[in-house]
Design an enzyme around this catalytic site. Structure first.
Site, mmCIF file in Angstrom:
data_model
loop_
_atom_site.group_PDB
_atom_site.id
_atom_site.type_symbol
_atom_site.label_atom_id
_atom_site.label_comp_id
_atom_site.label_asym_id
_atom_site.label_seq_id
_atom_site.Cartn_x
_atom_site.Cartn_y
_atom_site.Cartn_z
ATOM 1 N N PRO A 226 42.295 42.685 33.559
ATOM 2 C CA PRO A 226 43.229 43.768 33.906
ATOM 3 C C PRO A 226 42.711 44.739 34.966
ATOM 4 C CG PRO A 226 43.007 43.542 31.520
ATOM 5 C CD PRO A 226 41.997 42.627 32.123
ATOM 6 N N LYS A 227 41.437 45.035 34.917
ATOM 7 C CA LYS A 227 40.916 45.998 35.887
ATOM 8 C C LYS A 227 40.930 45.396 37.303
ATOM 9 C CE LYS A 227 37.090 49.261 36.122
ATOM 10 N NZ LYS A 227 35.826 49.652 35.487
ATOM 11 N N GLU B 230 48.841 37.224 46.266
ATOM 12 C CA GLU B 230 49.859 37.228 47.330
ATOM 13 C C GLU B 230 51.089 38.010 46.858
ATOM 14 O OE1 GLU B 230 48.290 35.530 49.707
ATOM 15 O OE2 GLU B 230 46.912 34.669 48.247
#
Lengths: 731, 326
Positions: free
Chosen positions: A625-626, A698
């Site tokens: 998550p970080k 992306e």
């Protein structure tokens, strides 16, 4: 999915290589200390097209320390055998360094000066006099001769547009963008007999290895490429560029290891770029906001010697259900160097156009932009009628609208003011196709309870080291610190290019598999070992936690890897894997996003300031998550750059790039970046890959630029269809 | 970079001697070293003057300021006397360059800095400023950032400094020390318009040394400020900028000092705007009418036509910010 408890995956860990990076111990390509290395500086062509008629090297060679000046007049013929690798083998004939007198673009390498010091090489390079027979180059997209189009069609777009209740004919122009990673491209090349080692900034050590082996006519395993750290890439490292060959050539001719670092200026023509586009879109809809037809005519720049294409057509085919779609995508060969993929390749362009046009249509019909998108949400992929693996775009809208306060937006443009500032809100959807490619990995589980996992992938910043370590740690049941993940060496098992958001899905699946194998080997060893407390237990009932194997639900019954391996006299367990994604296109697999933003536009000075931004992602499972937040914020910043600032400017009279530096090519600075927030829909997509991820890198840029342009319209009533949106368009 | 000799001097006498012998003064080096790297500048000898005692900021007894040439941009911006007396100066400095550059660059070096014209900085392009007679690539080239005022057919490059715009507005004087002693040059005469000699940028003779920049006292109360308009919010040169100082007493504008940046080949003093303001009472209509005069004589180029409107609006905005609205 692995039966193992997931402790590391999903935890907001800091980068495992963070300390090395912030203390300067992580070594980047140019920082390797190679005995006897000398320095090379490239001389660039100062014309945009023509022939070299003479190279005067006398002054340069007279500089103390200069060893050699190499150019087409004295360079050996290089084999340049065919290379099957995609990123180095675009249709056409690649630029061959110092092999002839042709100048194909402004800045093309025409000579290289090798010297014992960098200063001598730089000075020497400034003294090389190259004479040219210059021709007028064509570098303006509007003036080039387009090639044959690639097309796509479904339904009857022509009839649909003719009969549509509402029809919009829109022309969008997008500027050329450069990646501008912090770390300049650099190569150190060393020959040991007929073996070549290069330390090279690349997102694909294998691709560079393959290219160098074909250019110099060497067996593949005679070339080794090393690159443990990449200081940003955004796609610029997806190809082996001419300067890497120049370094290899200079090293071979001088018999010394050669270090070559591109200057910031040289990065603008020594590596690729996101091509400029001229994108015409006709969009037809009925009064209820249902799309009936779309006609896309897309022109993009490419070089005169290679045809570069990207997936710019995809968003227009599958983002919305539209019965009639026609697309024609033409590349326009120009006297420029070849483009290359840049973050969100194709999609960042295509999504900008489609999502800007949807906003225009929403305004035209008086329908809320989110509601318009809901009305055109397809049940399956309309481009090929396959079901979506997961497509949670509607949830992205719902969550985003709620969290952002979309209901406070006033649909009528120019209706919110704060002093000199006009305030507006905009949103856009985003999509990026989830790519998965074959990847290999090998691993060792050591008797001391540590593991080493190796793959020839890269970490250009997203955190490959960290995320792969997290996957490995959970699959092995080890603490994160007990796992040593290694990458960036062509001697490690092959992987696809570190790009296209496919590293987690591809390399991560290989990591998962090799670690599952190692764990199962250990479990088998234990259950078959009469001295093990786990003897006779069914392997499926055993999990590993903190390096200790035990019966699920009964932590007391078990033992550590360390004890097990030591007792069995095994120094290590080894495994390797070759992960191959399932064949066939059973599903349409993509990541989706909804981006919301609020901007302020100075009513008289035309300046655009971003006030806040929120993106909601349907990106499958989030491993780290970080790092995901870091990706998301980086993508939003990149999108702000694309929308408002970034523009490679060419002087079409001679093909010179006039802003080839970071003072004149504007990227956002901290002061331009407001509160950015990312939300990830909780979930996973196991049809995409064994890890359930859909890729993030992306996706996070796609949708940012149109959300901003739409917000600018909502603030000002001005529809700007040209990127970047600058003050002059809003005065 | 071409080879060069380097010498460090510790007093002005030594500096002048080295300067007379053809040496090129260097202090913070933030412009010169860049240009040497690009081989735009090829000095034979660098004379490092950063050890000279020219680092004081003094308040004159009339209430003006004397800023030593070697005061760093960051020091000048933060100095209480500068902040109190001439916010226009500190604000212009704060909006310049980056924190790192402001910590290195000196005030004397700032007004000596050379243009950011991309063709000037690219030795393979034609540039009369760099190579007299070679032509001006910017005139019909990419010229969005170029000047609309004070141009000639030889050169259309802007002067990049922000604080020089404030100095021009405030009618500062540059004190020079040369072999024949000291002299003082009004700021308006210090920076030269290109005319037919764009290679000459400052009225400094070989070997002369800038010692101080003096800002004359102005009647108080004085309100002043600087507005910089640019694409991004930091680390970019101005598209347009405006330095404004107004002395308003009894509701009437008694003194006005106005200059513009980003638009002229030199910082562009706007006397017509100033004249329009004197004796008038602040009002939005006044600001608009005065700002109309800002672009007198403007000659826009292909890519910078927008600067004509933008300059008027910039001046208008800054007059309102400084002068208030009725």
């Amino acid at each position: 999915m692995s039966p193992q408890p997931q402790a590391a995956v999903g935890a907001p860990l800091s980068r495992v290589d963070g300390r090395l990076k912030v203390t300067g111990q992580a070594r980047y390509a140019a920082e390797f200390d190679i005995d006897g290395a000398v320095h090379a500086v490239i001389v660039d062509a100062s014309i945009g097209r023509g022939r070299i008629t003479g190279v005067d090297t006398d002054d340069a060679e007279a500089v103390p320390g200069v060893l050699r000046v190499i150019h087409h007049g004295n360079a050996p013929t290089l084999p340049y055998r065919d290379n099957s690798s995609g990123s180095n083998n675009l249709p056409g004939r690649k630029l061959r360094v110092f092999q002839d007198d042709r100048v194909l673009f402004h800045g093309q390498p025409v000579a290289v000066v090798v010297a014992t010091t960098l200063e001598a090489a730089q000075h020497g390079a400034s003294l090389v006099k190259v004479r040219y027979d210059a021709e007028r180059p064509t570098t303006d997209l509007a003036e080039g001769e387009p090639g044959e189009p690639t097309g796509y069609a479904r339904g009857d777009a022509e009839a649909g547009l003719r009969d549509a209740d509402v029809r919009l004919d829109l022309t969008y122009r997008l500027a050329r963008n450069h990646h501008n990673p912090m770390e300049p491209h650099a190569t150190i090349a060393r020959w040991d007999g007929n073996r070549l080692t290069v330390w090279d900034k690349t997102q694909w050590v294998y691709g560079t290895q393959l290219e160098l082996s074909t250019v110099f006519g060497l067996p593949l395993d005679s070339v080794r490429v090393i690159n443990p750290y990449v200081g940003g890439g955004f796609g610029s490292g997806l190809r082996c560029w001419p300067h890497t060959v120049v370094a290899g050539l200079a090293a071979r001719i001088t018999g010394r290891p050669v270090k070559l670092v591109l200057t910031r200026r040289q990065m603008y023509f020594g590596t690729g770029f996101r091509p400029s586009y001229d994108y015409r879109l006709s969009l037809g809809g009925d009064r209820n906001g249902r799309l009936v037809a779309a006609d896309h005519r897309i022109d993009a720049e490419t070089s005169s010697y290679e045809t570069f294409t990207e997936a710019v057509m995809t968003p227009g085919q599958m983002l919305y259900s539209t019965p009639g779609v026609r697309q024609a995508y033409r590349t326009v060969p120009l006297d420029v160097n070849s483009p290359i993929w840049m973050r969100g390749p194709g999609a960042a362009t295509g999504v900008f156009v489609v999502e800007s046009a949807m906003d225009e249509l929403a305004h035209e019909l008086g329908i809320d932009p989110i509601e318009l998108r809901r009305r055109n949400e397809p049940a399956q992929d309309p481009s090929n009628n396959t079901p979506f693996s997961t497509r949670r775009l509607l949830e992205c809208y719902t969550v985003g609208a709620r969290e952002f306060g979309w209901q406070r937006r006033k649909p009528k443009p120019r209706s919110t003011r704060d002093g000199d500032w006009l305030i507006g809100m905009g949103m856009a959807a985003g999509v990026y196709h989830t790519a998965v490619a074959p990847a290999q990995s090998r691993g060792r589980l050591n008797a001391d309870g540590t593991a080493v996992i190796e793959s020839a992938t890269s970490d250009m910043g997203p955190g490959t080291y960290t995320a792969q370590t997290q996957v490995a740690a959970d699959a092995l049941g080890l603490a994160v610190r007990a796992v040593d993940y290694r990458l960036g060496d062509s001697r490690y098992p092959q992987t696809p290019p570190h790009g296209g958001s496919m590293t987690m899905a591809s390399v991560g699946s290989a990591t998962l598999d090799v670690c599952d194998q190692l764990r199962r080997q250990a479990i088998r060893l234990a259950v078959e070992d009469e001295e093990s407390p786990l003897h006779g237990v069914s392997p499926d009932d055993i999990v590993v936690r903190g390096g200790r194997l035990h019966v699920q639900g009964n932590p007391a019954r078990g033992e550590s890897y360390q004890r097990l391996l030591t007792r069995n006299g095994r120094a290590r367990l080894e495994a390797d894997t070759s992960f191959t994604p399932p064949r066939g296109e059973r599903f349409s697999i993509s990541g989706y996003s909804a981006t919301f933003t609020e901007v302020a536009v100075d009513a008289t000075l035309g300046l655009v300031r971003v006030r806040r931004m929120l993106s909601v992602y349907d990106a499958g499972r989030i491993i780290s998550p970080k790092l995901a937040d870091s990706q998301a914020i980086g993508g939003m910043v990149g999108g702000i750059g694309q929308a408002l600032l970034e523009h490679t400017v060419t002087d079409h009279r001679d093909g010179r790039i006039v802003n080839a530096n970071l003072a004149d090519y504007l990227v956002p600075v901290n002061a331009d970046i407001p509160d950015l927030r990312a939300i990830y829909l909780d979930g996973e997509d196991y049809d995409a890959d064994p890890l359930g991820v859909k890729g993030l890198a992306e996706l996070v840029i796609c949708g940012v630029a149109p959300a901003l342009a739409n917000a600018v319209f909502n603030a000002t009533g001005r529809r700007v269809r040209e990127l970047p949106i600058t003050a002059e368009a809003l005065l | 970079m071409h080879p060069f000799a380097y010498t460090r001097v510790s007093d002005t006498r030594e500096a002048l001697k080295a300067g007379r012998a053809g040496g090129r003064y260097i202090a913070g080096g933030t412009t010169l070293v860049d240009l040497m790297r690009e081989t735009v500048e090829r000095p034979g000898t660098l004379v490092d003057i950063s050890g000279l005692p020219l680092r004081d900021i003094l308040v004159t007894k009339e209430g003006g300021l004397r800023i030593g040439a070697l005061v760093r941009m960051a020091e000048a911006a933060a100095h209480p006397a500068v902040r109190a007396a001439y916010p226009v100066v500190s604000r212009a400095l704060e909006l310049s360059a980056s924190a790192q550059l402001r910590n290195m660059a000196t005030i004397g070096g700032n007004i000596m800095q050379r243009t950011r014209c991309t063709y000037f900085r690219d030795v393979t392009a034609d540039c009369n400023k760099r190579e007299p007679g070679s032509g001006c690539a910017a005139l019909h080239g990419v010229n969005r950032s170029h000047a609309i005022l004070g141009t000639s057919d030889q050169c259309v490059a802007t002067h990049p400094s922000d604080v020089a715009v404030a100095f021009a507005a405030l009618e500062a004087r540059v004190r020079l020390l040369g072999p024949d002693g000291e002299r003082e040059v009004p700021f308006a005469d210090f920076l030269l318009r290109p005319g037919s000699t764009p290679q000459r940028e400052q009225a400094v003779k070989q070997g002369e040394l800038i010692t101080t920049i003096e800002i004359p006292a102005l009647p108080r109360p004085l309100k002043s400020g600087y507005l910089k308009v640019r694409d991004r919010q930091s680390y970019e040169f101005a598209l347009t900028s405006a330095a404004v100082a107004l002395h308003i007493r009894g509701g009437v504008i008694r003194e006005a000092r106005v200059a513009a940046g980003g638009v002229g080949t030199v910082p562009w003093k706007l006397p017509a705007v100033e004249r329009h303001l004197i004796g008038e009472r602040p009002s939005d209509a006044l600001w608009t009418a005065a700002a109309e005069k800002a672009t007198e004589g403007a000659r826009p180029l292909r890519h910078n036509r927008f600067k004509v409107a933008l300059l008027k609006r910039t001046v208008e905005r800054q007059l309102r910010i400084v002068g208030g609205t009725k």
